[in-house]
Motif scaffolding. Structure first.
Motif, PDB file in Angstrom:
ATOM      1  N   ARG A  66     108.230  61.150  49.027  1.00 42.33           N
ATOM      2  CA  ARG A  66     108.851  61.396  50.329  1.00 42.33           C
ATOM      3  C   ARG A  66     110.371  61.595  50.218  1.00 42.33           C
ATOM      4  NH1 ARG A  66     106.073  60.463  54.918  1.00 42.33           N
ATOM      5  NH2 ARG A  66     107.947  59.753  56.000  1.00 42.33           N
ATOM      6  N   ARG A  67     111.023  60.804  49.346  1.00 47.54           N
ATOM      7  CA  ARG A  67     112.474  60.958  49.201  1.00 47.54           C
ATOM      8  C   ARG A  67     112.819  62.312  48.601  1.00 47.54           C
ATOM      9  NH1 ARG A  67     111.468  55.751  47.939  1.00 47.54           N
ATOM     10  NH2 ARG A  67     111.413  56.168  45.701  1.00 47.54           N
ATOM     11  N   GLN A  68     112.006  62.756  47.633  1.00 50.48           N
ATOM     12  CA  GLN A  68     112.207  64.091  47.069  1.00 50.48           C
ATOM     13  C   GLN A  68     112.047  65.163  48.148  1.00 50.48           C
ATOM     14  OE1 GLN A  68     112.922  65.562  44.130  1.00 50.48           O
ATOM     15  NE2 GLN A  68     113.196  63.754  42.855  1.00 50.48           N
ATOM     16  N   ALA A  69     111.036  64.998  48.988  1.00 51.85           N
ATOM     17  CA  ALA A  69     110.788  65.976  50.053  1.00 51.85           C
ATOM     18  C   ALA A  69     111.960  66.023  51.028  1.00 51.85           C
ATOM     19  CB  ALA A  69     109.495  65.644  50.788  1.00 51.85           C
ATOM     20  N   LYS A  70     112.506  64.862  51.376  1.00 49.96           N
ATOM     21  CA  LYS A  70     113.656  64.826  52.289  1.00 49.96           C
ATOM     22  C   LYS A  70     114.879  65.470  51.653  1.00 49.96           C
ATOM     23  CE  LYS A  70     112.145  60.592  54.675  1.00 49.96           C
ATOM     24  NZ  LYS A  70     112.448  59.156  54.905  1.00 49.96           N
ATOM     25  N   LEU A  71     115.092  65.191  50.361  1.00 47.70           N
ATOM     26  CA  LEU A  71     116.218  65.803  49.659  1.00 47.70           C
ATOM     27  C   LEU A  71     116.102  67.319  49.652  1.00 47.70           C
ATOM     28  CD1 LEU A  71     118.716  65.662  47.757  1.00 47.70           C
ATOM     29  CD2 LEU A  71     117.086  65.513  45.846  1.00 47.70           C
ATOM     30  N   TRP A  72     114.926  67.822  49.311  1.00 48.52           N
ATOM     31  CA  TRP A  72     114.741  69.270  49.251  1.00 48.52           C
ATOM     32  C   TRP A  72     114.762  69.896  50.638  1.00 48.52           C
ATOM     33  CZ3 TRP A  72     115.048  72.675  45.378  1.00 48.52           C
ATOM     34  CH2 TRP A  72     115.124  72.151  44.080  1.00 48.52           C
ATOM     35  N   TYR A  73     114.343  69.139  51.648  1.00 45.77           N
ATOM     36  CA  TYR A  73     114.475  69.632  53.024  1.00 45.77           C
ATOM     37  C   TYR A  73     115.955  69.848  53.336  1.00 45.77           C
ATOM     38  CZ  TYR A  73     112.804  70.300  57.819  1.00 45.77           C
ATOM     39  OH  TYR A  73     112.472  70.853  59.044  1.00 45.77           O
ATOM     40  N   ALA A  74     116.799  68.891  52.925  1.00 47.25           N
ATOM     41  CA  ALA A  74     118.241  69.029  53.138  1.00 47.25           C
ATOM     42  C   ALA A  74     118.788  70.237  52.379  1.00 47.25           C
ATOM     43  CB  ALA A  74     118.958  67.754  52.694  1.00 47.25           C
ATOM     44  N   LYS A  75     118.297  70.447  51.153  1.00 50.59           N
ATOM     45  CA  LYS A  75     118.744  71.613  50.382  1.00 50.59           C
ATOM     46  C   LYS A  75     118.353  72.916  51.081  1.00 50.59           C
ATOM     47  CE  LYS A  75     118.639  69.567  45.737  1.00 50.59           C
ATOM     48  NZ  LYS A  75     118.129  69.743  44.364  1.00 50.59           N
ATOM     49  N   ALA A  76     117.131  72.956  51.604  1.00 48.74           N
ATOM     50  CA  ALA A  76     116.683  74.160  52.320  1.00 48.74           C
ATOM     51  C   ALA A  76     117.572  74.439  53.523  1.00 48.74           C
ATOM     52  CB  ALA A  76     115.221  73.997  52.744  1.00 48.74           C
ATOM     53  N   GLU A  77     117.920  73.389  54.266  1.00 48.08           N
ATOM     54  CA  GLU A  77     118.828  73.549  55.406  1.00 48.08           C
ATOM     55  C   GLU A  77     120.178  74.083  54.942  1.00 48.08           C
ATOM     56  OE1 GLU A  77     118.360  72.353  59.152  1.00 48.08           O
ATOM     57  OE2 GLU A  77     116.730  73.449  58.191  1.00 48.08           O
ATOM     58  N   TYR A  78     120.664  73.558  53.819  1.00 41.63           N
ATOM     59  CA  TYR A  78     121.943  74.016  53.274  1.00 41.63           C
ATOM     60  C   TYR A  78     121.895  75.507  52.938  1.00 41.63           C
ATOM     61  CZ  TYR A  78     125.421  74.937  49.650  1.00 41.63           C
ATOM     62  OH  TYR A  78     126.421  75.507  48.903  1.00 41.63           O
ATOM     63  N   PHE A  79     120.819  75.919  52.270  1.00 46.60           N
ATOM     64  CA  PHE A  79     120.724  77.323  51.863  1.00 46.60           C
ATOM     65  C   PHE A  79     120.587  78.263  53.062  1.00 46.60           C
ATOM     66  CE2 PHE A  79     119.240  75.582  47.657  1.00 46.60           C
ATOM     67  CZ  PHE A  79     120.359  76.013  46.963  1.00 46.60           C
ATOM     68  N   MET A  80     120.162  77.745  54.201  1.00 45.31           N
ATOM     69  CA  MET A  80     120.088  78.557  55.409  1.00 45.31           C
ATOM     70  C   MET A  80     121.383  78.470  56.225  1.00 45.31           C
ATOM     71  SD  MET A  80     116.148  78.337  56.788  1.00 45.31           S
ATOM     72  CE  MET A  80     116.033  76.547  56.862  1.00 45.31           C
ATOM     73  N   GLY A  81     122.393  77.787  55.677  1.00 46.31           N
ATOM     74  CA  GLY A  81     123.677  77.699  56.359  1.00 46.31           C
ATOM     75  C   GLY A  81     123.750  76.629  57.427  1.00 46.31           C
ATOM     76  N   ARG A  82     122.740  75.780  57.500  1.00 45.30           N
ATOM     77  CA  ARG A  82     122.713  74.714  58.505  1.00 45.30           C
ATOM     78  C   ARG A  82     123.244  73.424  57.877  1.00 45.30           C
ATOM     79  NH1 ARG A  82     116.426  75.950  60.124  1.00 45.30           N
ATOM     80  NH2 ARG A  82     116.715  78.059  60.955  1.00 45.30           N
ATOM     81  N   THR A  83     124.532  73.419  57.571  1.00 44.64           N
ATOM     82  CA  THR A  83     125.095  72.311  56.810  1.00 44.64           C
ATOM     83  C   THR A  83     125.087  71.004  57.595  1.00 44.64           C
ATOM     84  OG1 THR A  83     127.317  73.020  57.495  1.00 44.64           O
ATOM     85  CG2 THR A  83     126.514  73.789  55.357  1.00 44.64           C
ATOM     86  N   GLU A  84     125.257  71.078  58.911  1.00 42.96           N
ATOM     87  CA  GLU A  84     125.240  69.852  59.706  1.00 42.96           C
ATOM     88  C   GLU A  84     123.863  69.185  59.631  1.00 42.96           C
ATOM     89  OE1 GLU A  84     127.513  68.061  61.094  1.00 42.96           O
ATOM     90  OE2 GLU A  84     129.106  69.449  60.536  1.00 42.96           O
ATOM     91  N   ASN A  85     122.818  70.000  59.717  1.00 39.04           N
ATOM     92  CA  ASN A  85     121.469  69.447  59.594  1.00 39.04           C
ATOM     93  C   ASN A  85     121.244  68.862  58.198  1.00 39.04           C
ATOM     94  OD1 ASN A  85     120.874  70.182  62.181  1.00 39.04           O
ATOM     95  ND2 ASN A  85     119.684  71.991  61.642  1.00 39.04           N
TER      96      ASN A  85
END
Length: 238
Positions: A66-85
């Motif tokens: 689950r922690r890996q999934a949350k981390l990669w979710y944050a990375k996906a948001e970053y790559f889409m330019g949603r840095t606040e998320n």
């Protein structure tokens, strides 16, 4: 990524999807879902990735991934330019990762936060994050890269003294020679900028004695010349 690696990620998607369809009760399903999500991130399909990470989080409350999934979710948001998320996710993840002693996730999370701060020109914040990352007990090469990024951040702040110390400390870790070369070269440059000319020349002369490639030796020569020039010795510089 190039076409070769992309084809391999397509293979990952294909095989993991077959595993999920054929062995839906297997203990490897959450692993397969995570691998699909990560593959989508590398392929640049972050929205598809997020759906897979959400699937894992919603359906596998006891998974140790689950922690890996949350981390990669944050990375996906970053790559889409949603840095606040992305920062919202890492903020929620910080205490969880620290309490569980999940240093790998904690390290990557701090590096992501530092990257975002640096891109926003918030270099003091980035320096704090890189400092924390370099102190986490993970692979030495990862810590060396955090330390190197810390030095670059101090350089951007024009704090030549802190930058020189940070570049110097990169060598405290076991690291590949290309990174060691860059850190020692930059260490000499920062010493020159902080007007520690004799020390800079010692560092650069020692680096010159290493078994270097021709282009590396040329870069050291250039920094030695720049140091002589900075101290007013134009003859030695020429």
């Amino acid at each position: 990524i190039g076409p070769g690696p992309e084809q391999k990620f397509d293979k990952v998607l294909e095989k993991c999807s077959k595993l999920i369809q054929s062995y839906e009760k297997s203990g490897w399903v959450d692993d397969a879902i995570l691998m699909i999500g990560i593959s989508y991130v590398y392929k640049g399909e972050s929205e598809s990735a997020e759906r897979k990470f959400r699937e894992l989080l919603d359906n596998f409350p006891e998974s140790n991934l689950r922690r890996q999934a949350k981390l990669w979710y944050a990375k996906a948001e970053y790559f889409m330019g949603r840095t606040e998320n992305a920062l919202k996710f890492t903020s929620e993840l910080f205490e969880e990762a620290r309490n569980e002693g999940d240093n790998d996730v904690l390290f990557e999370m701090l590096m992501l936060e530092a990257q975002i701060a640096s891109e926003r020109n918030e270099y003091n914040v980035a320096a704090q994050k890189y400092t924390l990352a370099s102190q986490i007990s993970v692979d030495d090469q990862l810590r060396a890269r955090a330390q190197f990024q810390l030095a670059i951040t101090h350089e951007k702040l024009a704090d030549w003294q802190k930058a020189s110390e940070a570049y110097r400390d990169v060598s405290n870790f076991h690291l590949p020679f290309p990174l060691e070369f860059q850190s020692r070269l930059k260490y000499g440059r920062m010493l020159t900028l902080s007007q520690q000319y004799d020390k800079a020349l010692t560092v650069l002369d020692n680096l010159f004695e290493e078994q270097l490639k021709t282009d590396e030796r040329s870069l050291v020569d250039l920094e030695i010349a720049n140091t002589h020039w900075a101290r007013g010795d134009s003859a030695s510089a020429f």
